[in-house]
Motif scaffolding. Structure first.
Motif, PDB file in Angstrom:
ATOM      1  N   PRO A 134       0.801  -1.225   0.000  1.00 46.71           N
ATOM      2  CA  PRO A 134       0.000   0.000   0.000  1.00 46.71           C
ATOM      3  C   PRO A 134       0.837   1.281   0.000  1.00 46.71           C
ATOM      4  N   ASP A 135       2.098   1.190   0.370  1.00 47.17           N
ATOM      5  CA  ASP A 135       2.952   2.379   0.435  1.00 47.17           C
ATOM      6  C   ASP A 135       3.790   2.591  -0.827  1.00 47.17           C
ATOM      7  N   GLU A 136       3.519   1.825  -1.872  1.00 47.04           N
ATOM      8  CA  GLU A 136       4.268   1.989  -3.121  1.00 47.04           C
ATOM      9  C   GLU A 136       3.975   3.357  -3.728  1.00 47.04           C
ATOM     10  N   ALA A 137       4.855   3.812  -4.571  1.00 50.17           N
ATOM     11  CA  ALA A 137       4.721   5.125  -5.219  1.00 50.17           C
ATOM     12  C   ALA A 137       3.879   5.052  -6.489  1.00 50.17           C
ATOM     13  N   PHE A 138       3.163   3.953  -6.667  1.00 49.39           N
ATOM     14  CA  PHE A 138       2.378   3.761  -7.888  1.00 49.39           C
ATOM     15  C   PHE A 138       1.181   2.868  -7.616  1.00 49.39           C
ATOM     16  N   ILE A 139       0.218   2.935  -8.522  1.00 52.39           N
ATOM     17  CA  ILE A 139      -0.951   2.054  -8.517  1.00 52.39           C
ATOM     18  C   ILE A 139      -0.919   1.293  -9.830  1.00 52.39           C
ATOM     19  N   VAL A 140      -1.002  -0.020  -9.761  1.00 49.27           N
ATOM     20  CA  VAL A 140      -0.942  -0.845 -10.971  1.00 49.27           C
ATOM     21  C   VAL A 140      -2.359  -1.131 -11.444  1.00 49.27           C
ATOM     22  N   LEU A 141      -2.586  -0.852 -12.716  1.00 50.88           N
ATOM     23  CA  LEU A 141      -3.868  -1.147 -13.352  1.00 50.88           C
ATOM     24  C   LEU A 141      -3.628  -2.059 -14.545  1.00 50.88           C
ATOM     25  N   ARG A 142      -4.702  -2.654 -15.016  1.00 43.54           N
ATOM     26  CA  ARG A 142      -4.644  -3.524 -16.201  1.00 43.54           C
ATOM     27  C   ARG A 142      -5.739  -3.055 -17.150  1.00 43.54           C
ATOM     28  N   ASP A 143      -5.382  -2.861 -18.416  1.00 44.10           N
ATOM     29  CA  ASP A 143      -6.399  -2.460 -19.390  1.00 44.10           C
ATOM     30  C   ASP A 143      -7.267  -3.670 -19.752  1.00 44.10           C
ATOM     31  N   PRO A 144      -8.356  -3.460 -20.486  1.00 43.84           N
ATOM     32  CA  PRO A 144      -9.256  -4.581 -20.801  1.00 43.84           C
ATOM     33  C   PRO A 144      -8.586  -5.737 -21.551  1.00 43.84           C
ATOM     34  N   GLU A 145      -7.459  -5.478 -22.203  1.00 45.06           N
ATOM     35  CA  GLU A 145      -6.744  -6.542 -22.921  1.00 45.06           C
ATOM     36  C   GLU A 145      -5.710  -7.231 -22.046  1.00 45.06           C
ATOM     37  N   GLY A 146      -5.581  -6.793 -20.778  1.00 50.28           N
ATOM     38  CA  GLY A 146      -4.658  -7.443 -19.855  1.00 50.28           C
ATOM     39  C   GLY A 146      -3.292  -6.801 -19.736  1.00 50.28           C
ATOM     40  N   ASN A 147      -3.071  -5.681 -20.407  1.00 49.77           N
ATOM     41  CA  ASN A 147      -1.783  -4.997 -20.337  1.00 49.77           C
ATOM     42  C   ASN A 147      -1.705  -4.163 -19.063  1.00 49.77           C
ATOM     43  N   GLU A 148      -0.632  -4.335 -18.309  1.00 46.28           N
ATOM     44  CA  GLU A 148      -0.470  -3.592 -17.064  1.00 46.28           C
ATOM     45  C   GLU A 148       0.174  -2.237 -17.322  1.00 46.28           C
ATOM     46  N   PHE A 149      -0.241  -1.254 -16.530  1.00 47.74           N
ATOM     47  CA  PHE A 149       0.369   0.077 -16.561  1.00 47.74           C
ATOM     48  C   PHE A 149       0.247   0.677 -15.173  1.00 47.74           C
ATOM     49  N   CYS A 150       1.058   1.678 -14.896  1.00 43.45           N
ATOM     50  CA  CYS A 150       1.088   2.264 -13.563  1.00 43.45           C
ATOM     51  C   CYS A 150       0.664   3.722 -13.588  1.00 43.45           C
ATOM     52  N   ILE A 151      -0.046   4.113 -12.548  1.00 40.74           N
ATOM     53  CA  ILE A 151      -0.333   5.510 -12.291  1.00 40.74           C
ATOM     54  C   ILE A 151       0.587   5.908 -11.138  1.00 40.74           C
ATOM     55  N   LEU A 152       1.497   6.822 -11.424  1.00 44.65           N
ATOM     56  CA  LEU A 152       2.464   7.252 -10.424  1.00 44.65           C
ATOM     57  C   LEU A 152       1.813   8.238  -9.463  1.00 44.65           C
ATOM     58  N   LYS A 153       2.058   8.059  -8.178  1.00 52.21           N
ATOM     59  CA  LYS A 153       1.515   8.972  -7.179  1.00 52.21           C
ATOM     60  C   LYS A 153       2.237  10.322  -7.205  1.00 52.21           C
ATOM     61  N   GLN A 154       3.476  10.310  -7.632  1.00 52.28           N
ATOM     62  CA  GLN A 154       4.265  11.540  -7.817  1.00 52.28           C
ATOM     63  C   GLN A 154       4.902  11.447  -9.203  1.00 52.28           C
ATOM     64  N   PRO A 155       5.077  12.596  -9.884  1.00 60.95           N
ATOM     65  CA  PRO A 155       5.736  12.530 -11.186  1.00 60.95           C
ATOM     66  C   PRO A 155       7.155  11.979 -11.039  1.00 60.95           C
ATOM     67  N   LYS A 156       7.577  11.219 -12.027  1.00 56.33           N
ATOM     68  CA  LYS A 156       8.918  10.623 -11.990  1.00 56.33           C
ATOM     69  C   LYS A 156      10.001  11.690 -12.047  1.00 56.33           C
TER      70      LYS A 156
END
Length: 73
Positions: free
Chosen positions: A49-71
């Motif tokens: 829960p303390d990671e700097a990102f949230i991992v999501l998966r698009d409808p086709e199963g591809n993972e991507f991250c939403i960063l809590k702070q800009p890189k």
């Protein structure tokens, strides 16, 4: 969200990409809600829960991250 999406045709075996995105207005929770409403789902890849990102998966199963702070500031 500051991103530009370009569409092109490639062989699926040619490239793997992972997107790390950060909403331009900084409202990560609202962006995650928007993406889930569009069909994304939360992905558990072992992150805590303390990671700097949230991992999501698009409808086709591809993972991507939403960063809590800009890189890069």
């Amino acid at each position: 969200m500051t991103s530009r999406i370009h569409q092109w045709t490639i062989d699926a075996h040619d490239i793997d990409a992972h997107l790390d995105l950060h909403p331009a207005d900084g409202d990560v929770d609202r962006e995650v809600q928007r993406l889930v409403a569009l069909g994304a789902s939360h992905a558990d890849v072992g992150q805590g829960p303390d990671e700097a990102f949230i991992v999501l998966r698009d409808p086709e199963g591809n993972e991507f991250c939403i960063l809590k702070q800009p890189k890069f500031h």
